[in-house]
Design a protein around this motif. Sequence first.
Motif, PDB file in Angstrom:
ATOM      1  N   SER A   3       1.323   8.491  35.181  1.00 25.11           N
ATOM      2  CA  SER A   3       0.168   8.257  36.040  1.00 25.11           C
ATOM      3  C   SER A   3       0.499   7.288  37.166  1.00 25.11           C
ATOM      4  O   SER A   3       1.404   6.445  37.054  1.00 25.11           O
ATOM      5  CB  SER A   3      -0.995   7.700  35.220  1.00 25.11           C
ATOM      6  OG  SER A   3      -0.735   6.356  34.832  1.00 25.11           O
ATOM      7  N   THR A   4      -0.258   7.383  38.250  1.00 23.90           N
ATOM      8  CA  THR A   4      -0.081   6.473  39.374  1.00 23.90           C
ATOM      9  C   THR A   4      -0.398   5.034  38.969  1.00 23.90           C
ATOM     10  O   THR A   4       0.264   4.094  39.419  1.00 23.90           O
ATOM     11  CB  THR A   4      -0.958   6.924  40.551  1.00 23.90           C
ATOM     12  OG1 THR A   4      -0.473   8.198  41.014  1.00 23.90           O
ATOM     13  CG2 THR A   4      -0.919   5.935  41.695  1.00 23.90           C
ATOM     14  N   LEU A  34       4.525  10.605  40.064  1.00 29.20           N
ATOM     15  CA  LEU A  34       3.219  10.147  39.593  1.00 29.20           C
ATOM     16  C   LEU A  34       2.174  11.260  39.700  1.00 29.20           C
ATOM     17  O   LEU A  34       2.488  12.424  39.541  1.00 29.20           O
ATOM     18  CB  LEU A  34       2.836   8.889  40.375  1.00 29.20           C
ATOM     19  CG  LEU A  34       3.911   7.778  40.373  1.00 29.20           C
ATOM     20  CD1 LEU A  34       3.508   6.613  41.242  1.00 29.20           C
ATOM     21  CD2 LEU A  34       4.225   7.328  38.949  1.00 29.20           C
ATOM     22  N   GLY A  35       0.929  10.886  39.943  1.00 31.17           N
ATOM     23  CA  GLY A  35      -0.166  11.838  39.848  1.00 31.17           C
ATOM     24  C   GLY A  35      -0.245  12.811  41.007  1.00 31.17           C
ATOM     25  O   GLY A  35       0.431  12.679  42.028  1.00 31.17           O
ATOM     26  N   CYS A  42       1.403  17.875  36.458  1.00 31.74           N
ATOM     27  CA  CYS A  42       1.194  17.052  37.648  1.00 31.74           C
ATOM     28  C   CYS A  42       1.133  17.881  38.920  1.00 31.74           C
ATOM     29  O   CYS A  42       0.554  17.445  39.919  1.00 31.74           O
ATOM     30  CB  CYS A  42       2.278  15.980  37.758  1.00 31.74           C
ATOM     31  SG  CYS A  42       3.961  16.624  37.717  1.00 31.74           S
ATOM     32  N   GLN A  44      -6.706  12.764  25.747  1.00 36.52           N
ATOM     33  CA  GLN A  44      -6.754  13.649  26.909  1.00 36.52           C
ATOM     34  C   GLN A  44      -7.862  14.682  26.759  1.00 36.52           C
ATOM     35  O   GLN A  44      -8.516  15.053  27.746  1.00 36.52           O
ATOM     36  CB  GLN A  44      -5.406  14.335  27.110  1.00 36.52           C
ATOM     37  CG  GLN A  44      -5.284  15.082  28.427  1.00 36.52           C
ATOM     38  CD  GLN A  44      -5.520  14.179  29.632  1.00 36.52           C
ATOM     39  OE1 GLN A  44      -5.199  13.000  29.595  1.00 36.52           O
ATOM     40  NE2 GLN A  44      -6.096  14.729  30.682  1.00 36.52           N
ATOM     41  N   GLU A  67     -10.348  12.669  41.421  1.00 39.83           N
ATOM     42  CA  GLU A  67      -9.551  12.115  40.326  1.00 39.83           C
ATOM     43  C   GLU A  67      -8.644  13.187  39.713  1.00 39.83           C
ATOM     44  O   GLU A  67      -9.017  14.360  39.609  1.00 39.83           O
ATOM     45  CB  GLU A  67     -10.471  11.558  39.237  1.00 39.83           C
ATOM     46  CG  GLU A  67     -11.376  10.425  39.704  1.00 39.83           C
ATOM     47  CD  GLU A  67     -10.610   9.177  40.059  1.00 39.83           C
ATOM     48  OE1 GLU A  67      -9.538   8.931  39.448  1.00 39.83           O
ATOM     49  OE2 GLU A  67     -11.077   8.422  40.936  1.00 39.83           O
ATOM     50  N   GLU A  68      -7.463  12.784  39.291  1.00 35.25           N
ATOM     51  CA  GLU A  68      -6.584  13.696  38.573  1.00 35.25           C
ATOM     52  C   GLU A  68      -7.127  13.888  37.158  1.00 35.25           C
ATOM     53  O   GLU A  68      -7.148  12.953  36.355  1.00 35.25           O
ATOM     54  CB  GLU A  68      -5.153  13.162  38.511  1.00 35.25           C
ATOM     55  CG  GLU A  68      -4.198  14.147  37.852  1.00 35.25           C
ATOM     56  CD  GLU A  68      -2.772  13.639  37.764  1.00 35.25           C
ATOM     57  OE1 GLU A  68      -1.851  14.458  37.918  1.00 35.25           O
ATOM     58  OE2 GLU A  68      -2.575  12.438  37.533  1.00 35.25           O
ATOM     59  N   PHE A 113      -6.049  16.274  34.873  1.00 38.37           N
ATOM     60  CA  PHE A 113      -4.952  16.606  33.966  1.00 38.37           C
ATOM     61  C   PHE A 113      -5.439  17.521  32.849  1.00 38.37           C
ATOM     62  O   PHE A 113      -5.207  17.299  31.667  1.00 38.37           O
ATOM     63  CB  PHE A 113      -4.321  15.335  33.397  1.00 38.37           C
ATOM     64  CG  PHE A 113      -2.814  15.417  33.310  1.00 38.37           C
ATOM     65  CD1 PHE A 113      -2.057  15.609  34.459  1.00 38.37           C
ATOM     66  CD2 PHE A 113      -2.147  15.307  32.095  1.00 38.37           C
ATOM     67  CE1 PHE A 113      -0.672  15.681  34.392  1.00 38.37           C
ATOM     68  CE2 PHE A 113      -0.765  15.382  32.025  1.00 38.37           C
ATOM     69  CZ  PHE A 113      -0.022  15.579  33.172  1.00 38.37           C
ATOM     70  N   TYR A 153      -3.105  11.396  46.887  1.00 34.96           N
ATOM     71  CA  TYR A 153      -1.892  11.995  46.339  1.00 34.96           C
ATOM     72  C   TYR A 153      -1.216  12.918  47.347  1.00 34.96           C
ATOM     73  O   TYR A 153      -1.807  13.320  48.337  1.00 34.96           O
ATOM     74  CB  TYR A 153      -2.228  12.794  45.079  1.00 34.96           C
ATOM     75  CG  TYR A 153      -2.846  11.980  43.977  1.00 34.96           C
ATOM     76  CD1 TYR A 153      -2.098  11.038  43.282  1.00 34.96           C
ATOM     77  CD2 TYR A 153      -4.191  12.150  43.615  1.00 34.96           C
ATOM     78  CE1 TYR A 153      -2.666  10.284  42.261  1.00 34.96           C
ATOM     79  CE2 TYR A 153      -4.760  11.410  42.591  1.00 34.96           C
ATOM     80  CZ  TYR A 153      -3.999  10.478  41.920  1.00 34.96           C
ATOM     81  OH  TYR A 153      -4.555   9.742  40.918  1.00 34.96           O
TER      82      TYR A 153
END
Length: 498
Positions: A240-241, A263-264, A296, A343, A393-394, A396, A420
């Motif tokens: 993650s970032t 990262l993200g 990602c 998650q 927002e990521e 995932f 991103y």
Amino acid sequence: MDKITKTAALPESAREFGFYVDGAWRGGRPLFERLSPGHGVPVTLIPKCTVEDLNEAVAAARRAFEDRSWAGLSGADRAGVLLRAAAILRERRDEIAYWEVLENGKPIAQARGEIEHCIACFEMAAGVARTLHGDSYNSLGDNLFGLVLREPVGVVGLITPWNFPFLLLCERVPFILASGCTIVAKPSEVTSATTLILAEVLEQAGLPAGVYNVVTGSGRVIGQAMAEHPDIDMLSFTGSTAVGRSCVHAAADSNFKKLGLELGGKNPFIVFADANIDDAVDAVAFGISFNTGQCCVSSSRLIVERSIAAEFEQKLAEKMTRIRIGDPLDEETQVGAITTDAQNDTILGFIAKGREEGATLVTGGTTLEIGGGRYIAPTLFSGVGRDMEIAREEIFGPVLSSFHFDTIEEAIEIANDTIYGLAASVWSQNIETALTVSRRVRAGRFWVNTIMAGGPEMPLGGFKQSGWGREAGVYGVEEYTQIKSVHIEFGNRAHWIK
């Protein structure tokens, strides 16, 4: 296990692993029990290592680097080890894929395909090991000659995530080894098995002791200590970032170690009206659902031209309902289980937030009861505002947000409206449109009329808050080197003091 079939059985009991330091297996640590995310049964027992274990691994990697047992070999000799490792991976492909599935929850057919990519990474890195070179400057005058040398950076700390435990490992390890560096690897505590199996492979391939070490445990303990460790010369982190940012702070507060960060991402999938619609529909369904969206570079933002948006979303929703979700050990499964409870909760929380914020749920958004595992149906939201959390927002997970545009300028603006810049895809049969978008959207990987294509020849990495540096290919070996300028003077010195 020689062959994985549709009816592959779960292990009768959890397999216990040790950790690997200086060419030897070690045990005697408390164990973490990993439950299969697709089945809810114990599959592996992984050591909870200590910071002292990490210190010993770093010391072993330092000794192996300084004694030149690896860095001192020719590129051809290093390439030989990497090629032998590739051959062993080919022999053990099904076994490695099996353990990847049990810990991660991805479909078995996908896992085997990923191992094939890993084999290609070792073969590609072997080629670069033989051709890695510096430069020379014959332009400094008759009395001065310049050389630019590439030297391995030293001891590399490698922290890998749980979404692609073996694939991401192999997009790094062979390229790090090709450079002449030594490694201390820390896999995610929930998906450590295949990183440990790679130690067996590399030892069998002839890698000297201490060059590849594996220390297992939590990110908060082992990962943080790696980021802070004064005798690690470079840290490669994928995750993650937010955690990447903490790595930057830790490196600055310790020894200013070099960082490689992947990262993200919040990746755009841009579709113009002149695209092959059926192909684009299939590609975006794949792009958001592959690896259950725990990827990602997943195509999590659909940006579609308004004139075709309604038709496109209708076809996409229908396509997404036909994705085969099920037991990861079933050969026919296309989407497996969510890897962790945390998650799973995060994804469901974003789905609920999308509804609360007023986005239209077109399809999916539900959990599925399959064999005691964690499963979420691929989900499509339309009418998504650019300020909504699901837009920014990521997530995932297999959750796709759809946006509409009228002009190419608007499409580019929406695509770039994110912190991103990891990956992007554009779909158009107009080469001018495709090239304009690919040149102006800020992303480290770009696909035109395809998605998630390519091999280890091409570099991987992101713009903006998606990371620093590049992995794979020639660039991925050069990333783990330092450049040294050497000046050689001929003749007598012109004295400064007369």
